[in-house]
Scaffold this motif. Structure first.
Motif, PDB file in Angstrom:
ATOM      1  N   GLU A  22      -5.844   3.065   5.438  1.00 34.01           N
ATOM      2  CA  GLU A  22      -6.065   4.419   4.932  1.00 34.01           C
ATOM      3  C   GLU A  22      -6.461   4.401   3.464  1.00 34.01           C
ATOM      4  O   GLU A  22      -7.299   5.209   3.032  1.00 34.01           O
ATOM      5  N   HIS A  23      -5.887   3.500   2.677  1.00 34.63           N
ATOM      6  CA  HIS A  23      -6.264   3.398   1.272  1.00 34.63           C
ATOM      7  C   HIS A  23      -7.711   2.938   1.124  1.00 34.63           C
ATOM      8  O   HIS A  23      -8.416   3.391   0.211  1.00 34.63           O
ATOM      9  N   ARG A  69      -4.558   9.263   2.261  1.00 34.45           N
ATOM     10  CA  ARG A  69      -3.155   9.106   1.873  1.00 34.45           C
ATOM     11  C   ARG A  69      -2.279   9.873   2.860  1.00 34.45           C
ATOM     12  O   ARG A  69      -2.760  10.747   3.599  1.00 34.45           O
ATOM     13  N   SER A 120       2.494   1.647  -3.474  1.00 30.92           N
ATOM     14  CA  SER A 120       1.584   1.936  -4.585  1.00 30.92           C
ATOM     15  C   SER A 120       0.755   3.192  -4.377  1.00 30.92           C
ATOM     16  O   SER A 120       0.482   3.925  -5.337  1.00 30.92           O
ATOM     17  N   TYR A 121       0.329   3.445  -3.128  1.00 30.17           N
ATOM     18  CA  TYR A 121      -0.644   4.514  -2.896  1.00 30.17           C
ATOM     19  C   TYR A 121      -0.172   5.579  -1.906  1.00 30.17           C
ATOM     20  O   TYR A 121      -0.937   6.504  -1.612  1.00 30.17           O
ATOM     21  N   ALA A 168       0.824  -1.209   0.000  1.00 28.84           N
ATOM     22  CA  ALA A 168       0.000   0.000   0.000  1.00 28.84           C
ATOM     23  C   ALA A 168       0.860   1.262   0.000  1.00 28.84           C
ATOM     24  O   ALA A 168       0.564   2.227  -0.721  1.00 28.84           O
ATOM     25  N   LEU A 207      -8.111  11.794  -0.255  1.00 29.35           N
ATOM     26  CA  LEU A 207      -7.870  11.705  -1.693  1.00 29.35           C
ATOM     27  C   LEU A 207      -8.980  12.424  -2.439  1.00 29.35           C
ATOM     28  O   LEU A 207     -10.160  12.238  -2.142  1.00 29.35           O
ATOM     29  N   VAL A 256      -7.064  10.335  -7.413  1.00 28.25           N
ATOM     30  CA  VAL A 256      -7.377   8.954  -7.800  1.00 28.25           C
ATOM     31  C   VAL A 256      -7.110   8.743  -9.280  1.00 28.25           C
ATOM     32  O   VAL A 256      -6.496   7.741  -9.695  1.00 28.25           O
ATOM     33  N   THR A 271      -7.428  -5.551  -1.843  1.00 18.55           N
ATOM     34  CA  THR A 271      -8.217  -4.776  -0.884  1.00 18.55           C
ATOM     35  C   THR A 271      -9.668  -5.222  -0.865  1.00 18.55           C
ATOM     36  O   THR A 271     -10.252  -5.466   0.205  1.00 18.55           O
ATOM     37  N   SER A 293      -3.210   8.825  -9.923  1.00 15.56           N
ATOM     38  CA  SER A 293      -2.505   7.613  -9.491  1.00 15.56           C
ATOM     39  C   SER A 293      -2.851   6.428 -10.376  1.00 15.56           C
ATOM     40  O   SER A 293      -1.978   5.601 -10.684  1.00 15.56           O
ATOM     41  N   ALA A 296       0.039   5.316   1.247  1.00 19.75           N
ATOM     42  CA  ALA A 296      -0.905   5.219   2.369  1.00 19.75           C
ATOM     43  C   ALA A 296      -0.822   3.821   2.941  1.00 19.75           C
ATOM     44  O   ALA A 296      -0.309   2.886   2.297  1.00 19.75           O
TER      45      ALA A 296
END
Length: 416
Positions: A80-81, A86, A73-74, A70, A244, A249, A295, A252, A76
């Motif tokens: 949180e993702h 984030r 990649s994000y 996570a 976010l 979004v 997820t 990313s 976060a």
């Protein structure tokens, strides 16, 4: 109106306190779901039973994988993702080229140091805390048992007695020096372990309480919009949590697709044989598919296990209630004859056998079934220690207060 803004965000993109609290509790819910699944399947599988015995180690590995992916990649954590949040470096300005690309808000990315510290604090710290609490529970129970054994046997060990015994043994053997120093080192090791256990038993509660108090202070400051940090870990790393936006979004997602396509183009342009190319491309696509749906799959697993837990718990309660309701009402025990007491039963069932007046605050002697006024029976039992009618040994703890409708019921009149 003083608390009208409680729970709202400190800045425009800061999440509310309740969003942060929900994200914080998500991993605990996931751990409960995994433990429940292992406990269910552990009844039939030896592997699941062994995993359940080491659930802390298993969840530590799972959490390291989830949090690392996570953050990479994000930017976060996993929880949180899930909640659309984030991590943003607090007090760090975005580069000029990134500010030009996004005029409405700056793109702030975590550094490698911040990502590594985040993984350590989110995975290793809870793991060590759980191990420390288990160690404390084990040492505290062992120290209690050892203390009771020492008190029962009257045996106490002190340094002077041990060293005196070793000193006498030194003069009785030819190899006295080797045995002396070896036994001395073993004794020092033993006492060091005992002192370490005692220190653990005494220090862990204070450390646990101090950590929770510091965490509570940070949460209160965040709740009252006095601090951008939700926890001391965020303050130590130098980050804050932001929401976010739709642009974040989309950006990313676009960057992820471009990165994956560049990797696939590099594989296709390589000079490797065609079977190896196809194998690498297939493995990468499988990896991307798993990472994209991890997820959703874990959230569905948590929801499914919670539904199963509720379903089986409700079914067990209904089955237990049906089995209890289907049983016949037990026959009451025979009445104890009023023989051997200091008072005879009155002809009127509503009168107290002691004062011969209508009962006030009716109280029953539980093991005989006779009812009296509470002041009368309390005074008699306190002084005499027996039931006023039957003469059986009675204590204050055997008195039961009867409320409206109980003393006048048919089942109670037969024992008056």
């Amino acid at each position: 109106m003083a608390f009208s803004g409680v729970g709202s965000s400190l800045t425009r993109d800061s999440p509310t306190f309740f969003e942060m609290l929900a994200a914080e509790r998500l991993m605990n819910t996931l751990q409960d779901a995994i433990s429940y699944g292992l406990s269910v399947y552990g009844q039939r599988s030896e592997v699941c039973r062994r995993l359940l015995e080491n659930e802390d180690d298993l969840f530590f590995l799972i959490r390291v994988i989830l949090e690392s992916h996570a953050l990479k990649s994000y930017n976060a954590s996993f929880a949180e993702h899930v909640y659309g949040l984030r991590r943003v470096p607090y007090g760090r300005k975005a580069p000029p080229q990134e500010e030009q690309k996004t005029t409405d808000r700056c793109v702030l990315l975590l550094t490698n140091r911040q990502k590594h510290l985040s993984v350590v604090l989110m995975t290793l710290a809870p793991f060590l805390r759980a191990k420390l609490m288990k160690m404390y529970t084990n040492y505290s129970s062992n120290s209690t048992d050892q203390h009771s054994n020492n008190n029962n046997h009257g045996a106490t060990v002190c340094w002077k007695d041990v060293l005196d015994a070793l000193w006498k043994r030194r003069h009785n053997r030819d190899d006295r020096k080797i045995h002396y120093y070896r036994n001395l080192m073993d004794t020092i090791q033993m006492f060091s372990r005992q002192h370490a256990k005692r220190l653990c038993v005494k220090a862990v509660p204070w450390l646990h309480t101090s950590a929770h108090m510091v965490d509570l202070c940070y949460k209160l400051l965040y709740l009252l919009q006095k601090s951008p940090y939700y926890s001391p870990a965020h303050h130590f790393i130098g980050i804050r949590v932001a929401q976010l936006s739709a642009d974040d979004v989309a950006r990313s997602r676009h960057e992820k697709m471009v990165h994956r396509q560049s990797i696939l183009d590099g594989i296709q342009k390589s000079t490797a044989p065609l079977p190896f190319k196809l194998l690498r491309i297939g493995s990468l696509k499988m990896k991307h598919y798993v990472s994209d749906h991890t997820t959703t799959a874990l959230i569905l697993a948590v929801f499914g296990f919670k539904v199963l837990e509720w379903w089986y718990t409700t079914a067990e309660e209904q089955a237990q209630g049906a089995s209890l309701s289907s049983l016949p009402v037990p026959v009451p025990p025979p009445a104890i004859p009023p023989i051997g007491g200091m008072y005879a039963l009155p002809k009127d069932c509503s009168l107290c056998a002691i004062c011969q007046e209508k009962r006030k605050n009716p109280t029953m002697v539980s093991h005989t079934g006779y009812v009296f006024c509470y002041p009368c029976v309390f005074k008699h039992v306190s002084e005499q220690g027996v039931c006023p009618v039957t003469g059986l040994v009675t204590d204050i703890s055997d008195l039961r207060r009867l409320y409206d409708g109980m003393a006048s019921s048919g089942s109670t009149q037969s024992f008056i």
